[in-house]
Design a protein around this motif. Sequence first.
Motif, PDB file in Angstrom:
ATOM      1  N   ASP A   1      36.769  55.140 -14.899  1.00 57.43           N
ATOM      2  CA  ASP A   1      37.586  55.653 -13.793  1.00 57.43           C
ATOM      3  C   ASP A   1      36.961  55.118 -12.513  1.00 57.43           C
TER       4      ASP A   1
ATOM      5  N   ASP B   1      41.855  66.660 -12.723  1.00 54.35           N
ATOM      6  CA  ASP B   1      40.779  65.978 -13.438  1.00 54.35           C
ATOM      7  C   ASP B   1      40.586  66.532 -14.846  1.00 54.35           C
TER       8      ASP B   1
ATOM      9  N   TYR C   1      42.788  69.142  -7.142  1.00 50.31           N
ATOM     10  CA  TYR C   1      42.014  68.004  -7.639  1.00 50.31           C
ATOM     11  C   TYR C   1      41.339  68.325  -8.982  1.00 50.31           C
TER      12      TYR C   1
END
Length: 545
Positions: free
Chosen positions: A113, A305, A301
């Motif tokens: 990532d 994730d 966020y």
Amino acid sequence: MSSPSSLLSARIKAVAGIEPELRPATKPQFGHYQSNVALRLANSERKSPREVAADIVARLDIADLCEPPEIAGPGFINFRLRTEVLAQAVTDQLADPHAGVSQVSKPAVVVIDYSAPNVAKQMHVGHLRSTVIGDCLRRVIGGVGHQVIAQNHIGDWGTQFGMLVEQILDEGIDASSLTLPEAEELYARASAHFRAEKEFADRARSRVVALQSGDELTRDIWHQLINISLAGFNAAYRRMGVLLTDDDLAGESTYNDELGPLVAELERNGTAVIDDGALCVFVDGFAAPMIVRKRDGGFGYAATDLAAIRRRVRDLHANRIIYVVDARQSDHFDLLFAVARKAGFLPDEVTTEHVAFGTVLGTDGKPFKTREGTAVNLNTLLDAAEEQAAPPVALAAIKYADLSNGLNKDYVFDVSRMVQTTGNTGPYLQYAHARVTQVLRKAAARGYGEQSKVLVLEEAAEQTLALLLIRFGDVVDEVVRTLQPHRLCNYLYELSGALAIFYEQCPVLQSSGAVRDSRLALCSATKRVLAAGLTMLGIEPLERM
Ligand code: ARG
């Protein structure tokens, strides 16, 4: 291809019972490799380390590989390869399609990532670092035969789109005609507007709801913002010469539909609990919980994730997941990994690593900013470097500066030092490559084409160079394991230094016969390793400079 050091390791292990952890010798008089295996065994064997060492040496059968080993200091064992073994190893490396980088027998799926810029904003220095480091890790890990899946987790979702869309409608502009810098200016106007006018802020909030519920006009404008941003990102990726393409995109918005069900499942099975209106996952040892659903019902966020980890394990079948993100997000990732384990999304055998990197500083030692005080973007950096060097050299300078320091350290962006062709810089390595290429070019022009298969390694400088060359595969393995590109940088720097000493002490074109052929073969082998190593760093090995 098995290198002499791996053969030697295996033989020592067979006798000692544990990994010998061979290290390159620190001084030529200590031979080529050193092991502290006897020191590690001494305690359990209730003998002195030197006795253990003597015992191991007596039982070792390595005469085909090494000179008789020597015991040194408190009980180190020093090994020196036989010259013909060293010579043969270089010859083998020259014939190996992977230049001595051994290919894994069982490829793993490695997700990386990296980059992950945010829509309607230019990439700032942090995204540049992530892009450069991630690109290098991708090349190195892919280079040993693992299957790398890049995931560009772009910030293409969030409440900021409410105000962006509302601002576009207010100004009556056509979002599809914006450039990325213009979009960034729009972002600034929208934020100011949001802070200044309550009525606008309210409209922006309703616009977030419209976006989430799929309102067509809102979605269209959102799409346009993404498209113009991607055009800007792709232009930056091309300018940087990195491997990222649209195939690697896996933006935050692609997890939207999964967030509701995912979080509901965590609530149902008790992993997440309501705390002060928010849905939280508490993990032992962490001061604060992860908020997976905010009090207003929104997901952030962290929830995204979590969905990303689940997809990477469940759908992409990752064995190892690497995040190349700013060190300031370390706490987020520590908690994320712990929560993902607790939620059962991350089996024990899948590893997660946060490759955290530091801040780029200006020569004043403060975070690097433009004269206007804004974060520095790629174009500013490259323009500054290109004032002092040609584009591929400028790029090498920047990338190498990014990779050659311990990643966690902040580093000073000092263009005039970075572009030097002397010292530990990218251009110096490019220069070493260009120079050895020139020697080979001249040799070919003189018809010295035939390079020997049997190397003559009589000079110390030749042996040092040969020994470094055959270490390449081990260094690459180290980077795969530790995710520390500076190890490869240091190695290539050392190799370039050994090459310079070799030129000084061993004339190539001026020599003749078997010696010249052998030296040309050493030059070829060095060129290949430099080219392969530089390419792994994402730096172009120039043929001329
Ligand atoms: N877009 C984020 C930022 O600019 C970085 C995302 C990193 N990757 C992730 N999976 N969180 O800070």
